[in-house]
Design a protein around this motif. Structure first.
Motif, PDB file in Angstrom:
ATOM      1  N   MET A  21       0.865  -1.283   0.006  1.00 47.23           N
ATOM      2  CA  MET A  21      -0.080  -0.213  -0.070  1.00 47.23           C
ATOM      3  C   MET A  21       1.055   1.320   0.082  1.00 47.23           C
ATOM      4  N   ARG A  22       0.607   2.349  -0.940  1.00 47.60           N
ATOM      5  CA  ARG A  22       1.385   3.523  -1.143  1.00 47.60           C
ATOM      6  C   ARG A  22       0.693   4.414  -0.136  1.00 47.60           C
ATOM      7  N   THR A  23       1.640   5.180   0.604  1.00 46.82           N
ATOM      8  CA  THR A  23       1.268   6.277   1.389  1.00 46.82           C
ATOM      9  C   THR A  23       1.934   7.556   0.919  1.00 46.82           C
ATOM     10  N   GLY A  24       1.654   8.760   1.474  1.00 46.42           N
ATOM     11  CA  GLY A  24       1.942   9.997   1.179  1.00 46.42           C
ATOM     12  C   GLY A  24       1.399  10.547   0.001  1.00 46.42           C
ATOM     13  N   PRO A  25       2.001  11.685  -0.526  1.00 40.59           N
ATOM     14  CA  PRO A  25       0.908  12.391  -1.492  1.00 40.59           C
ATOM     15  C   PRO A  25       1.484  11.737  -2.701  1.00 40.59           C
ATOM     16  N   THR A  26       0.704  11.852  -3.916  1.00 42.63           N
ATOM     17  CA  THR A  26       0.630  11.374  -5.247  1.00 42.63           C
ATOM     18  C   THR A  26       1.602  12.289  -5.966  1.00 42.63           C
ATOM     19  N   LYS A  27       2.089  11.969  -7.182  1.00 40.94           N
ATOM     20  CA  LYS A  27       2.971  12.864  -8.131  1.00 40.94           C
ATOM     21  C   LYS A  27       2.057  14.142  -8.402  1.00 40.94           C
ATOM     22  N   GLN A  28       0.888  13.833  -8.604  1.00 43.22           N
ATOM     23  CA  GLN A  28       0.025  15.127  -8.873  1.00 43.22           C
ATOM     24  C   GLN A  28      -0.240  16.280  -7.780  1.00 43.22           C
ATOM     25  N   GLU A  29       0.240  15.614  -6.542  1.00 45.69           N
ATOM     26  CA  GLU A  29      -0.121  16.549  -5.261  1.00 45.69           C
ATOM     27  C   GLU A  29       1.403  17.116  -4.891  1.00 45.69           C
ATOM     28  N   LYS A  30       2.410  16.477  -5.550  1.00 45.41           N
ATOM     29  CA  LYS A  30       3.753  17.109  -5.268  1.00 45.41           C
ATOM     30  C   LYS A  30       3.811  18.185  -6.265  1.00 45.41           C
ATOM     31  N   THR A  72       8.268  23.258  -2.298  1.00 43.08           N
ATOM     32  CA  THR A  72       8.391  22.466  -3.087  1.00 43.08           C
ATOM     33  C   THR A  72       8.638  21.108  -2.795  1.00 43.08           C
ATOM     34  N   HIS A  73       8.238  20.122  -3.437  1.00 40.74           N
ATOM     35  CA  HIS A  73       8.469  18.638  -3.128  1.00 40.74           C
ATOM     36  C   HIS A  73       9.474  17.966  -4.052  1.00 40.74           C
ATOM     37  N   ASP A  82       6.252  14.626   6.896  1.00 37.58           N
ATOM     38  CA  ASP A  82       5.155  13.710   6.176  1.00 37.58           C
ATOM     39  C   ASP A  82       5.027  13.671   4.768  1.00 37.58           C
ATOM     40  N   THR A  83       5.112  14.849   4.212  1.00 38.08           N
ATOM     41  CA  THR A  83       5.205  14.980   2.751  1.00 38.08           C
ATOM     42  C   THR A  83       6.515  15.012   1.983  1.00 38.08           C
ATOM     43  N   GLY A  84       7.460  15.398   2.626  1.00 36.38           N
ATOM     44  CA  GLY A  84       8.712  15.626   2.177  1.00 36.38           C
ATOM     45  C   GLY A  84       8.954  16.971   1.427  1.00 36.38           C
ATOM     46  N   CYS A  85       7.886  17.933   1.870  1.00 34.77           N
ATOM     47  CA  CYS A  85       8.041  19.265   1.439  1.00 34.77           C
ATOM     48  C   CYS A  85       8.983  20.211   2.030  1.00 34.77           C
ATOM     49  N   LYS A  86       9.782  21.142   1.503  1.00 40.10           N
ATOM     50  CA  LYS A  86      10.530  22.254   2.254  1.00 40.10           C
ATOM     51  C   LYS A  86      10.076  23.485   1.698  1.00 40.10           C
ATOM     52  N   GLU A  87      10.206  24.653   2.664  1.00 36.57           N
ATOM     53  CA  GLU A  87      10.040  25.923   2.288  1.00 36.57           C
ATOM     54  C   GLU A  87      11.355  26.538   2.554  1.00 36.57           C
ATOM     55  N   PHE A  88      11.355  27.698   1.528  1.00 36.27           N
ATOM     56  CA  PHE A  88      12.465  28.468   1.592  1.00 36.27           C
ATOM     57  C   PHE A  88      12.132  29.687   1.440  1.00 36.27           C
TER      58      PHE A  88
END
Length: 62
Positions: free
Chosen positions: A1-10, A27-28, A55-61
């Motif tokens: 089972m896949r968890t986390g955001p989909t490519k479209q959500e990244k 950005t993801h 959780d999502t792997g997103c970073k903000e700069f």
């Protein structure tokens, strides 16, 4: 089972306006995250990492 955001959500979001010289990047994208992280370490007065979402792997700069 896949968890986390989909490519479209990244997504990569870039915010700026004419009044303020600050640019906000959220950005993801792994390559962009690595490049901005390295840049922020090399030029801390110009670019800084402001948030990391483990959780999502997103970073903000800024």
């Amino acid at each position: 089972m896949r968890t986390g955001p989909t490519k479209q959500e990244k997504t990569t979001e870039i915010y700026f306006d004419e009044k303020d010289p600050t640019i906000f990047i959220r950005t993801h994208n792994t390559d962009l995250k690595n490049r901005l992280t390295a840049y922020s370490r090399k030029h801390p007065a110009v670019c800084k990492l402001t948030d990391v979402d483990p959780d999502t792997g997103c970073k903000e700069f800024e």
